[in-house]
Write an enzyme that holds these catalytic residues in place. Structure first.
Site, PDB file in Angstrom:
ATOM      1  CG  HIS A  14      -1.771   1.176   1.184  1.00  0.00           C
ATOM      2  ND1 HIS A  14      -3.306   0.688   1.251  1.00  0.00           N
ATOM      3  CD2 HIS A  14      -1.696   2.432   0.996  1.00  0.00           C
ATOM      4  CE1 HIS A  14      -3.843   2.008   1.111  1.00  0.00           C
ATOM      5  NE2 HIS A  14      -3.012   2.991   1.113  1.00  0.00           N
ATOM      6  CG  HIS A  16      -1.314   6.289  -2.368  1.00  0.00           C
ATOM      7  ND1 HIS A  16      -2.560   6.321  -3.131  1.00  0.00           N
ATOM      8  CD2 HIS A  16      -1.520   5.881  -1.210  1.00  0.00           C
ATOM      9  CE1 HIS A  16      -3.456   5.757  -2.140  1.00  0.00           C
ATOM     10  NE2 HIS A  16      -2.936   5.503  -1.127  1.00  0.00           N
ATOM     11  NE  ARG A  69       2.695  21.647 -14.095  1.00  0.00           N
ATOM     12  CZ  ARG A  69       2.985  22.684 -13.571  1.00  0.00           C
ATOM     13  NH1 ARG A  69       3.579  23.269 -14.741  1.00  0.00           N
ATOM     14  NH2 ARG A  69       2.761  23.238 -12.385  1.00  0.00           N
ATOM     15  CD  GLU A 200      -6.903   6.982   5.020  1.00  0.00           C
ATOM     16  OE1 GLU A 200      -7.712   6.849   3.768  1.00  0.00           O
ATOM     17  OE2 GLU A 200      -5.796   7.406   4.937  1.00  0.00           O
ATOM     18  CG  ASP A 278      -1.220   6.028   2.868  1.00  0.00           C
ATOM     19  OD1 ASP A 278      -1.654   5.439   1.630  1.00  0.00           O
ATOM     20  OD2 ASP A 278      -2.092   6.372   3.458  1.00  0.00           O
TER      21      ASP A 278
HETATM   22  N1  LIG Z   1      -3.926   7.926   2.865  1.00  0.00           N
HETATM   23  C1  LIG Z   1      -4.890   8.007   1.955  1.00  0.00           C
HETATM   24  N2  LIG Z   1      -6.161   7.902   1.774  1.00  0.00           N
HETATM   25  C2  LIG Z   1      -6.984   7.965   0.873  1.00  0.00           C
HETATM   26  N3  LIG Z   1      -6.460   8.510  -0.448  1.00  0.00           N
HETATM   27  C3  LIG Z   1      -5.119   8.595  -0.540  1.00  0.00           C
HETATM   28  C4  LIG Z   1      -4.236   8.455   0.587  1.00  0.00           C
HETATM   29  N4  LIG Z   1      -3.062   8.825   0.178  1.00  0.00           N
HETATM   30  C5  LIG Z   1      -3.174   9.140  -1.035  1.00  0.00           C
HETATM   31  N5  LIG Z   1      -4.199   8.844  -1.216  1.00  0.00           N
HETATM   32  C6  LIG Z   1      -4.666   9.061  -2.842  1.00  0.00           C
HETATM   33  O1  LIG Z   1      -5.188  10.429  -2.957  1.00  0.00           O
HETATM   34  C7  LIG Z   1      -6.068  10.481  -3.833  1.00  0.00           C
HETATM   35  C8  LIG Z   1      -7.282  11.415  -3.674  1.00  0.00           C
HETATM   36  C9  LIG Z   1      -7.641  12.347  -4.979  1.00  0.00           C
HETATM   37  C10 LIG Z   1      -8.756  12.865  -4.804  1.00  0.00           C
HETATM   38  O2  LIG Z   1      -9.397  12.830  -3.866  1.00  0.00           O
HETATM   39  C11 LIG Z   1      -9.340  13.945  -5.791  1.00  0.00           C
HETATM   40  C12 LIG Z   1     -10.414  14.610  -5.799  1.00  0.00           C
HETATM   41  C13 LIG Z   1     -10.898  15.537  -7.077  1.00  0.00           C
HETATM   42  C14 LIG Z   1     -10.169  15.562  -7.726  1.00  0.00           C
HETATM   43  C15 LIG Z   1      -9.101  14.930  -7.928  1.00  0.00           C
HETATM   44  C16 LIG Z   1      -8.321  15.125  -9.302  1.00  0.00           C
HETATM   45  O3  LIG Z   1      -7.155  14.479  -9.418  1.00  0.00           O
HETATM   46  O4  LIG Z   1      -8.664  15.941 -10.083  1.00  0.00           O
HETATM   47  C17 LIG Z   1      -8.505  13.980  -7.043  1.00  0.00           C
HETATM   48  C18 LIG Z   1      -6.754   8.907  -4.263  1.00  0.00           C
HETATM   49  O5  LIG Z   1      -7.107   8.589  -5.491  1.00  0.00           O
HETATM   50  C19 LIG Z   1      -5.604   8.188  -3.685  1.00  0.00           C
HETATM   51  O6  LIG Z   1      -4.678   7.621  -4.605  1.00  0.00           O
HETATM   52 ZN   LIG Z   2      -3.624   5.114   0.872  1.00  0.00          ZN
END
Ligand SMILES: Nc1ncnc2c1ncn2[C@@H]1O[C@H](CCC(=O)c2cccc(C(=O)O)c2)[C@@H](O)[C@H]1O
Ligand SMILES: [Zn+2]
EC number: 3.5.4.40
Length: 340
Positions: A14, A16, A69, A200, A278
């Protein structure tokens, strides 16, 4: 103990992709894109990576997403993350990637897939670390993100060879899991494993939803499962592993202190517990540190740490010969370490 952990062959389940961008990688990306608001000096970056709550964490996380990007940025990030994993003796890692966040920002989808695959192959050849992908839906971005993610994960012309699983991340509050069932059904039908984040930042009912609606085979975090003895028994009986990330839970304020972390309750209930990092640089940690934290919280010696490392092998989406090889490597290392 630290030296034992540092040399222990490990699997990381796990972690990212963007959340693994170390200060070194952030600096390289920021140098390419000087208009970014992400600081590059490590001290300012540590400050920037201090979160008031989960929503603040996501906001900062997305500012790092904005640094990626071009396909070349994607390749650099992926390859350098593998380098950081290899330095910690991580032999196998499932990296959670959010392709929607990159494609909606304008990166060409085919070029994105080529970049991660190219980095995966180069990293395996250079470091010996095997990478696999979990594509996750950023749930808060809505069903359009689910639709896009499952398309990118299942279209034969796009689906990368290294893809093994399908996930769901981001905030849980106000983002009920059951609405994602059709997308998980489609991903599972295409042969992917189901591994959503759940429990979580919300209660055990979210973990039940992940199991019953999304057919979760492992749970990202699952922290609040500790509040529900029936759920713990279900997780244990069905060998549904929890991907526990202790320091993350403190950094995002999902759990108040490490000593209050429910990892002990999980182990006591017989749940298959794996330890993971994480978003390590964002939380000022790495996998070795998480193993040291787990050793303290669970009062583990070297043999106990080897069991923890083998739990991750058992829960990995790796073929049986690959699992047997890694488990044997852990045993050989541990016996040699403990030999008089
Ligand atoms: N501890 C965590 N617990 C949960 N997730 C975690 C954690 N750590 C990392 N993430 C990541 O954060 C992303 C969040 C991205 C997100 O909310 C979002 C919302 C609106 C628009 C966009 C965009 O890209 O335009 C993105 C998740 O997909 C996940 O891969
Ligand atoms: Zn996560």
């Amino acid at each position: 103990m630290h030296a034992f952990i540092a040399g222990l062959p490990k699997a990381e389940l796990h972690v990212h992709h963007v959340g693994s961008a170390s200060p070194r990688i952030v600096s390289e990306l920021a140098a390419r894109h000087p208009d970014s608001k992400v600081p590059t000096d490590p001290e300012a970056l540590a400050d920037y990576f201090t979160f008031t709550d989960f929503a603040h964490f996501i906001q900062v996380y997305l500012s790092v997403v904005d640094l990626i990007r071009t396909p070349e940025d994607v390749r650099l990030l992926t390859f350098e993350v593998a380098r950081d994993l290899a330095r910690q003796q991580v032999r196998y890692a499932e990296l959670t990637i959010t392709p929607y966040s990159s494609t909606r920002r304008g990166i060409d989808e085919r070029a994105f897939m080529e970049a991660i695959e190219d980095a995966r192959k180069a990293a395996e050849a250079e470091f010996g670390t095997v990478l696999r992908w979990c594509f996750d839906i950023p749930g808060e971005a809505g069903l359009v993100s689910a639709e896009e993610t499952v398309r990118l994960a299942t279209d034969d012309r796009l689906r990368p060879e290294g893809l093994v699983s399908f996930g769901l991340g981001g905030p849980e509050v106000g983002v009920p899991r059951p609405q994602f069932k059709p997308y998980f059904d489609q991903a599972i039908a295409a042969g992917l494993h189901s591994v959503p984040h759940a429990g979580e930042t919300t209660g055990p009912e979210t973990v039940w939803d992940a199991i019953n609606e999304l057919r979760a085979e492992r749970i990202g975090h699952g922290t609040s499962s500790a509040q529900d003895p029936k759920l713990l028994a279900h997780l244990a009986e069905h060998r549904i592993a929890l991907e526990v990330c202790p320091t993350s839970n403190i950094a995002t304020r999902a759990v108040r202190t490490l000593d209050e972390h429910p990892i002990k309750e999980f182990v006591a209930a017989g749940v298959l517990v794996t330890v993971n990092s994480d978003d390590p640089p964002m939380f000022g940690t790495d996998l070795n540190t998480e193993y040291a934290v787990a050793a303290r919280l669970l009062d583990l010696d070297e043999r106990g740490l080897a069991v923890l490392a083998k739990n991750a092998v058992e829960a990995a989406f790796l073929d049986e010969p690959g699992k047997a090889r890694l488990a044997a490597e852990i045993d050989t290392y541990t016996s040699a370490w403990l030999a008089p």
